[in-house]
Design an enzyme around this catalytic site. Structure first.
Site, PDB file in Angstrom:
ATOM      1  N   ASP A   2       0.827  -1.202   0.000  1.00  0.00           N
ATOM      2  CA  ASP A   2       0.000   0.000   0.000  1.00  0.00           C
ATOM      3  C   ASP A   2       0.866   1.258   0.000  1.00  0.00           C
ATOM      4  OD1 ASP A   2      -2.522   1.157  -0.018  1.00  0.00           O
ATOM      5  OD2 ASP A   2      -2.662   1.258   2.172  1.00  0.00           O
ATOM      6  N   HIS A  13      -9.958   4.387  -0.499  1.00  0.00           N
ATOM      7  CA  HIS A  13      -9.011   4.553   0.596  1.00  0.00           C
ATOM      8  C   HIS A  13      -9.716   5.254   1.759  1.00  0.00           C
ATOM      9  CE1 HIS A  13      -4.906   3.555  -1.039  1.00  0.00           C
ATOM     10  NE2 HIS A  13      -5.685   3.410  -2.110  1.00  0.00           N
ATOM     11  N   THR A  46      -7.132   1.252  10.202  1.00  0.00           N
ATOM     12  CA  THR A  46      -7.177   1.753  11.572  1.00  0.00           C
ATOM     13  C   THR A  46      -8.153   0.982  12.449  1.00  0.00           C
ATOM     14  OG1 THR A  46      -6.593   3.952  10.751  1.00  0.00           O
ATOM     15  CG2 THR A  46      -7.501   3.820  12.981  1.00  0.00           C
TER      16      THR A  46
END
Length: 289
Positions: free
Chosen positions: A82, A208, A233
């Site tokens: 990524d 994203h 996250t």
């Protein structure tokens, strides 16, 4: 089962109007946790790592563990690098066995973004490795890449069309109002922009900043053409909080099997919720096996 290119996986997802979750993993344990969740729900999945995780764990080690886990669970699995700006790290990942890489040159002018993307495509496409690129600037923090709210820019639909035509990139991540990390308020997603971009390009789009976006908004993005949904996250927070709570309640319990089991349970629960959110449950088909 060998790790597979994410290109056919995402092309099928876009055609069928469901998504594939790409989970950022930060430890070897979390690779197995994500694949166990995907196996339970019979869902294809993408494991992805940041450059920081590659530097911490080693690209070859990550690829070998991901391959072992994929073999164990028998689930179609892609391995993606990524947000990489360094061509040498991209080469390292491809040599190690990554099946997808992202060249992030979105901070550069359009022409340079094209040039850097084409450099990666020359290396990757002949090997069947998916290439992802970004247009516009997604806000938030991803490893060492920091984009402030003021500097975040949405992708221009006609530039997306031109970019895909001149690069032949396999997947495109257009900035459409999401941000990396956890939102302080409701994200302002530009659904009309997604629809316009999807109507102009025929490659799968990538969302994203998928953590903490309301499920209904993610589903709408997927229905419009966002085939890959990145989650980082929320996953790492889930298992980190589980470990923290373990020590808050049991400060003398130092057995890793105890606190890692709680981390695993939290991670699997979170991963399953995201897989169900994008509609990829029961999407494993014989052609992938």
């Amino acid at each position: 089962m060998a790790l597979i290119s994410t290109t056919p996986m995402l092309e099928k997802a876009r055609a069928d109007k469901h998504g594939i979750v790409a989970f950022n993993v930060h430890s070897f344990d979390s690779i197995f946790w994500v694949l166990e969740a995907a196996s339970d729900l019979k869902s294809p999945v993408i494991l992805q790592t940041t450059v920081g995780t590659v530097k911490s764990l080693g690209a070859k080690n990550i690829a070998e563990v991901a391959k072992t886990a994929s073999d164990h669970y028998g689930i179609p699995t892609g391995l993606h690098l990524d947000h990489c700006t360094d061509f040498e790290v991209i080469k390292e990942a491809i040599r190690a066995g990554y099946t997808s890489v992202m060249i992030d040159a979105s901070m550069h002018p359009f022409e340079e973004n094209v040039s850097r993307t084409n450099e990666v495509i020359k290396l990757a496409k002949s090997l069947g490795v998916n290439v992802e690129a970004e247009l516009g600037k997604v806000g938030g923090v991803e490893d060492d890449i920091v984009v402030s709210e003021e500097d975040a820019e949405k992708a221009i639909p006609l530039e997306c069309k031109q970019f895909v035509e001149v690069t032949g990139v396999s997947t495109l991540a257009p900035a459409i109002g999401t941000a990396h990390g956890i939102y302080k308020g409701k994200p302002n997603i530009d659904f009309e922009r997604i629809s316009e971009i999807a109507n102009l390009v025929n490659v799968p789009l990538v969302l994203h900043g998928g953590s903490a976006v309301p499920d209904e908004d993610v589903r709408r993005c997927v229905s419009l053409g966002m085939a890959k949904v990145n989650v980082s996250t929320e996953l790492k927070n889930a298992y980190s909080i589980a470990i923290r709570e373990h020590f808050e309640k049991n400060p003398e319990s130092l057995d890793p099997r105890a606190y890692l089991q709680k981390a695993k349970d939290a991670a699997i629960e979170m991963a399953k919720s995201k897989i169900r959110m994008v509609g990829s449950e029961n999407k494993v088909v014989p052609s992938f096996v």
